[in-house]
Design a protein around this motif. Sequence first.
Motif, PDB file in Angstrom:
ATOM      1  N   GLN B 120     152.325  87.380 -29.279  1.00  0.00           N
ATOM      2  CA  GLN B 120     151.543  88.413 -28.584  1.00  0.00           C
ATOM      3  C   GLN B 120     151.602  88.215 -27.075  1.00  0.00           C
ATOM      4  O   GLN B 120     151.547  89.175 -26.314  1.00  0.00           O
ATOM      5  CB  GLN B 120     150.101  88.405 -29.080  1.00  0.00           C
ATOM      6  N   GLN B 121     151.718  86.973 -26.653  1.00  0.00           N
ATOM      7  CA  GLN B 121     151.903  86.708 -25.229  1.00  0.00           C
ATOM      8  C   GLN B 121     153.235  87.310 -24.764  1.00  0.00           C
ATOM      9  O   GLN B 121     153.298  87.957 -23.709  1.00  0.00           O
ATOM     10  CB  GLN B 121     151.902  85.195 -24.988  1.00  0.00           C
ATOM     11  N   ALA B 122     154.270  87.125 -25.566  1.00  0.00           N
ATOM     12  CA  ALA B 122     155.567  87.723 -25.243  1.00  0.00           C
ATOM     13  C   ALA B 122     155.450  89.244 -25.167  1.00  0.00           C
ATOM     14  O   ALA B 122     155.961  89.880 -24.230  1.00  0.00           O
ATOM     15  CB  ALA B 122     156.609  87.313 -26.289  1.00  0.00           C
ATOM     16  N   ALA B 123     154.769  89.828 -26.148  1.00  0.00           N
ATOM     17  CA  ALA B 123     154.620  91.285 -26.163  1.00  0.00           C
ATOM     18  C   ALA B 123     153.846  91.766 -24.940  1.00  0.00           C
ATOM     19  O   ALA B 123     154.133  92.836 -24.386  1.00  0.00           O
ATOM     20  CB  ALA B 123     153.930  91.731 -27.450  1.00  0.00           C
ATOM     21  N   ALA B 124     152.884  90.967 -24.505  1.00  0.00           N
ATOM     22  CA  ALA B 124     152.068  91.366 -23.351  1.00  0.00           C
ATOM     23  C   ALA B 124     152.882  91.359 -22.064  1.00  0.00           C
ATOM     24  O   ALA B 124     152.708  92.248 -21.220  1.00  0.00           O
ATOM     25  CB  ALA B 124     150.862  90.438 -23.217  1.00  0.00           C
ATOM     26  N   VAL B 125     153.768  90.388 -21.922  1.00  0.00           N
ATOM     27  CA  VAL B 125     154.546  90.314 -20.676  1.00  0.00           C
ATOM     28  C   VAL B 125     155.868  91.076 -20.761  1.00  0.00           C
ATOM     29  O   VAL B 125     156.557  91.228 -19.758  1.00  0.00           O
ATOM     30  CB  VAL B 125     154.787  88.846 -20.213  1.00  0.00           C
ATOM     31  N   LEU B 126     156.209  91.544 -21.963  1.00  0.00           N
ATOM     32  CA  LEU B 126     157.445  92.323 -22.151  1.00  0.00           C
ATOM     33  C   LEU B 126     157.117  93.673 -22.780  1.00  0.00           C
ATOM     34  O   LEU B 126     157.542  93.973 -23.908  1.00  0.00           O
ATOM     35  CB  LEU B 126     158.415  91.564 -23.071  1.00  0.00           C
ATOM     36  N   PRO B 127     156.371  94.511 -22.072  1.00  0.00           N
ATOM     37  CA  PRO B 127     155.914  95.769 -22.695  1.00  0.00           C
ATOM     38  C   PRO B 127     157.057  96.710 -23.061  1.00  0.00           C
ATOM     39  O   PRO B 127     156.887  97.584 -23.907  1.00  0.00           O
ATOM     40  CB  PRO B 127     155.001  96.379 -21.619  1.00  0.00           C
ATOM     41  N   GLU B 128     158.230  96.519 -22.444  1.00  0.00           N
ATOM     42  CA  GLU B 128     159.369  97.399 -22.728  1.00  0.00           C
ATOM     43  C   GLU B 128     160.274  96.828 -23.825  1.00  0.00           C
ATOM     44  O   GLU B 128     161.289  97.438 -24.161  1.00  0.00           O
ATOM     45  CB  GLU B 128     160.210  97.601 -21.459  1.00  0.00           C
ATOM     46  N   SER B 129     159.940  95.658 -24.337  1.00  0.00           N
ATOM     47  CA  SER B 129     160.779  95.031 -25.377  1.00  0.00           C
ATOM     48  C   SER B 129     160.150  95.222 -26.745  1.00  0.00           C
ATOM     49  O   SER B 129     158.993  95.602 -26.872  1.00  0.00           O
ATOM     50  CB  SER B 129     160.944  93.535 -25.094  1.00  0.00           C
ATOM     51  N   ARG B 130     160.943  94.967 -27.762  1.00  0.00           N
ATOM     52  CA  ARG B 130     160.470  95.070 -29.147  1.00  0.00           C
ATOM     53  C   ARG B 130     160.315  93.646 -29.671  1.00  0.00           C
ATOM     54  O   ARG B 130     161.275  93.039 -30.164  1.00  0.00           O
ATOM     55  CB  ARG B 130     161.488  95.852 -29.965  1.00  0.00           C
ATOM     56  N   VAL B 131     159.125  93.124 -29.569  1.00  0.00           N
ATOM     57  CA  VAL B 131     158.905  91.705 -29.872  1.00  0.00           C
ATOM     58  C   VAL B 131     158.655  91.500 -31.362  1.00  0.00           C
ATOM     59  O   VAL B 131     157.843  92.190 -31.974  1.00  0.00           O
ATOM     60  CB  VAL B 131     157.735  91.139 -29.037  1.00  0.00           C
ATOM     61  N   VAL B 132     159.381  90.549 -31.897  1.00  0.00           N
ATOM     62  CA  VAL B 132     159.262  90.151 -33.294  1.00  0.00           C
ATOM     63  C   VAL B 132     159.015  88.642 -33.305  1.00  0.00           C
ATOM     64  O   VAL B 132     159.531  87.922 -32.445  1.00  0.00           O
ATOM     65  CB  VAL B 132     160.562  90.492 -34.069  1.00  0.00           C
ATOM     66  N   ALA B 133     158.210  88.171 -34.244  1.00  0.00           N
ATOM     67  CA  ALA B 133     157.972  86.728 -34.387  1.00  0.00           C
ATOM     68  C   ALA B 133     158.683  86.240 -35.646  1.00  0.00           C
ATOM     69  O   ALA B 133     158.543  86.859 -36.712  1.00  0.00           O
ATOM     70  CB  ALA B 133     156.474  86.454 -34.493  1.00  0.00           C
ATOM     71  N   ALA B 134     159.436  85.165 -35.531  1.00  0.00           N
ATOM     72  CA  ALA B 134     160.191  84.663 -36.697  1.00  0.00           C
ATOM     73  C   ALA B 134     160.751  83.268 -36.413  1.00  0.00           C
ATOM     74  O   ALA B 134     160.703  82.802 -35.279  1.00  0.00           O
ATOM     75  CB  ALA B 134     161.339  85.606 -37.038  1.00  0.00           C
ATOM     76  N   PHE B 135     161.248  82.629 -37.441  1.00  0.00           N
ATOM     77  CA  PHE B 135     161.951  81.334 -37.347  1.00  0.00           C
ATOM     78  C   PHE B 135     161.042  80.187 -36.893  1.00  0.00           C
ATOM     79  O   PHE B 135     161.519  79.216 -36.307  1.00  0.00           O
ATOM     80  CB  PHE B 135     163.160  81.429 -36.400  1.00  0.00           C
ATOM     81  N   HIS B 136     159.747  80.271 -37.176  1.00  0.00           N
ATOM     82  CA  HIS B 136     158.823  79.232 -36.726  1.00  0.00           C
ATOM     83  C   HIS B 136     158.982  77.929 -37.495  1.00  0.00           C
ATOM     84  O   HIS B 136     158.725  76.865 -36.965  1.00  0.00           O
ATOM     85  CB  HIS B 136     157.383  79.702 -36.887  1.00  0.00           C
ATOM     86  N   HIS B 137     159.339  78.038 -38.782  1.00  0.00           N
ATOM     87  CA  HIS B 137     159.234  76.868 -39.659  1.00  0.00           C
ATOM     88  C   HIS B 137     160.571  76.225 -39.974  1.00  0.00           C
ATOM     89  O   HIS B 137     160.640  75.290 -40.754  1.00  0.00           O
ATOM     90  CB  HIS B 137     158.542  77.266 -40.974  1.00  0.00           C
ATOM     91  N   VAL B 138     161.630  76.746 -39.369  1.00  0.00           N
ATOM     92  CA  VAL B 138     162.935  76.153 -39.658  1.00  0.00           C
ATOM     93  C   VAL B 138     163.009  74.751 -39.063  1.00  0.00           C
ATOM     94  O   VAL B 138     162.551  74.512 -37.958  1.00  0.00           O
ATOM     95  CB  VAL B 138     164.087  77.021 -39.095  1.00  0.00           C
TER      96      VAL B 138
END
Lengths: 217, 217
Positions: B120-138
């Motif tokens: 959500q921090q990424a989404a807040a600072v990148l309002p023009e991007s399509r932020v997805v969260a993934a690959f946390h547990h690899v």
Amino acid sequence: MTDVSGLSIGILGGTGDQGKGLARRFALAGLKVVIGSRRAERAREAAESIGAGATGADNAVVAAECDLVIVAVPYDGHKALLESLATQLAGKIVVDCVNPLGFDKQGAYALPVEEGSAAQQAAAVLPESRVVAAFHHVSAVVLMDPAVEKVDLDVLVLGDDREATDTVQALADLIPGVRGVYGGRLRNAFQVEALTANIISVNRRYKAHAGIRVTDI
Amino acid sequence: MTDVSGLSIGILGGTGDQGKGLARRFALAGLKVVIGSRRAERAREAAESIGAGATGADNAVVAAECDLVIVAVPYDGHKALLESLATQLAGKIVVDCVNPLGFDKQGAYALPVEEGSAAQQAAAVLPESRVVAAFHHVSAVVLMDPAVEKVDLDVLVLGDDREATDTVQALADLIPGVRGVYGGRLRNAFQVEALTANIISVNRRYKAHAGIRVTDI
């Protein structure tokens, strides 16, 4: 392996779906199970509906008389109920499986908890008890379904008392298919509780009763 | 099924263990992979150490030139880096796999994030991007291990943009053994990031490189 076959299991809020489902599986495993509710009459009705030898009583009696007590109440009212039972629960293993969640049009989301998590809230109001967090992700539907012989998930068990977490892991192991897996200290309970919101999202997207397995162990 | 075979993948912070591991697996899957670092020289060294055709460049070039950008930097510095690359990342899928964790004698624990989560921090600072969260547990160790042909875990993919989460699920599917599983909206990313602390606890207790699988889907 910890032997839990002689333990009596009380389930506060055992008339709810999750509580009833756990009560059913533990009773089927041969444990003495007592369902708790605010009203003993409702608890007895729930116990009869499950069968398998479970009985019912009011929450205070369950807290006083059972060896190990599972807390399966709604988050709303969780703190007040445990505060009222602190004396009866002193010295016992108390297993918190409460998920503090909110719901809106976009689905489920995690509620903030002042103490950090529902389990830490329990530990804060029950300083004389041995609080363990577990059974957050079990599907009540699956637990109640007679057609489901093996429940396909691991139960993450969290706590700061090794003997208590070992006991609860052994308890989880009694449900066919389930494996109790140590999942960390109580301070890391929030995300395990909150992950239930994600599992609800998975269930909606995939039309499933999803669970979690831990790999490589 | 979304076709991701033509995408070029940039990995900011790709000289770290997690970034290098992902770079290796995506390069082996035949994708064009560019590792990013503050210093292009370090990025190129990391790319060479991986082989499989990965190349290296500085973070700004990676952000500008790649189709899809993975953020695998340490949490410390995460916000500042993304703020500095907002223009280059506009319009792109940005995959955040950052776990905001602290460590002390008792192990790992989740750090609070003002915006709710790293994603959500990424989404807040990148309002023009399509932020997805993934690959946390690899597990970086597993991703880098040539002896591990199949990686035994599911990747939870979270986001509010269906096409973007579908793309990232397809990307996860390229790693042999891995399944990309939709895991909810971005507002439920915190607990997925934080669960890495629990996985670290599991790894310590069981001497494992644990992962998570979702059952019944």
